[in-house]
Structures are given as C-alpha cells and as structure tokens.
Design an enzyme around this catalytic site. Sequence first.
Site, short mmCIF file in Angstrom:
data_model
loop_
_atom_site.label_atom_id
_atom_site.label_comp_id
_atom_site.label_asym_id
_atom_site.label_seq_id
_atom_site.Cartn_x
_atom_site.Cartn_y
_atom_site.Cartn_z
CD GLU A 22 -2.87 -1.01 2.39
OE1 GLU A 22 -4.01 -0.54 2.25
OE2 GLU A 22 -2.42 -1.43 3.49
CB ILE A 73 -7.80 6.07 6.61
CG1 ILE A 73 -8.82 5.07 7.13
CG2 ILE A 73 -7.12 5.59 5.34
CD1 ILE A 73 -9.97 4.80 6.14
CD GLU A 74 -8.75 4.19 11.70
OE1 GLU A 74 -9.50 3.23 11.93
OE2 GLU A 74 -7.79 4.10 10.88
CE LYS A 99 -6.20 1.66 2.43
NZ LYS A 99 -5.34 1.24 3.57
#
Length: 119
Positions: A22, A73-74, A99
């Site tokens: 990623e 993503i937090e 996402k």
Amino acid sequence: MSDRITLTGLRVFGRHGVFGHEKRDGQEFVVDLTVWLDLTAAAATDDLRQTLHYGELAELAAAIVGGEPYDLIESVAGRIADEVLKDSRVSGVEVTVHKPSAPIPLTFDDVAVTVGRKR
C-alpha cells in the site's frame, strides 16, 4: 443552526496502509470535509477574507493525503481535522477519509473513517 462549508469527493493519490504494497504502490483516497464557522460577516460583506477559502481547504487536505504515509486512515483524518482547527474562526470540523480500494478480500463499495473535532 450553525453555518458550515462542505467539500465532498476530493480525490487524492496517497500511500497509506499497514501493508508494504500500500505504501509502495499507493491508491486513491476520497475526502469529505465539513467545517463549522460563523459566515455572517462573509455573507454581509461578500468578502473572501471573511470566510474560509474552500480552495485552500482542499489544498490543505490534499497535501496531507498526498504527503507523509500513515498506517491508518484514522491518522490521516485526524491530521486533517487538527490542521483545519488551527484557524481560530473554525468552531468544528468533520473529516471523512474513504479508502475504496482497501485490501479486503471481499466485495465492498467503500471503507471510510470519520473524525469530528470541536473547539
């Protein structure tokens, strides 16, 4: 009722995730923002300086999503919210980071995290 500015569907390429691929390959993220602030003066004067410039708001969020990689993503959403709150006129902010290409081995439409911050 509180005044607000809303920006939805901001698409930015980033390299966030817990897996090495990623961070290496990256993917598209989508950001939605709602910012609460008093827009009375802006409405009365038609003066851009009396409001939050939504183009600059978009650039701020895009710089964070497209910048330093985070595992979660937090963390991305929280960082955007914290940066928006640096403007003393802002009383609150809500940030959703989507996402849609998360590495989940099932069929799904979207994964998103929403954080809210108040002054």
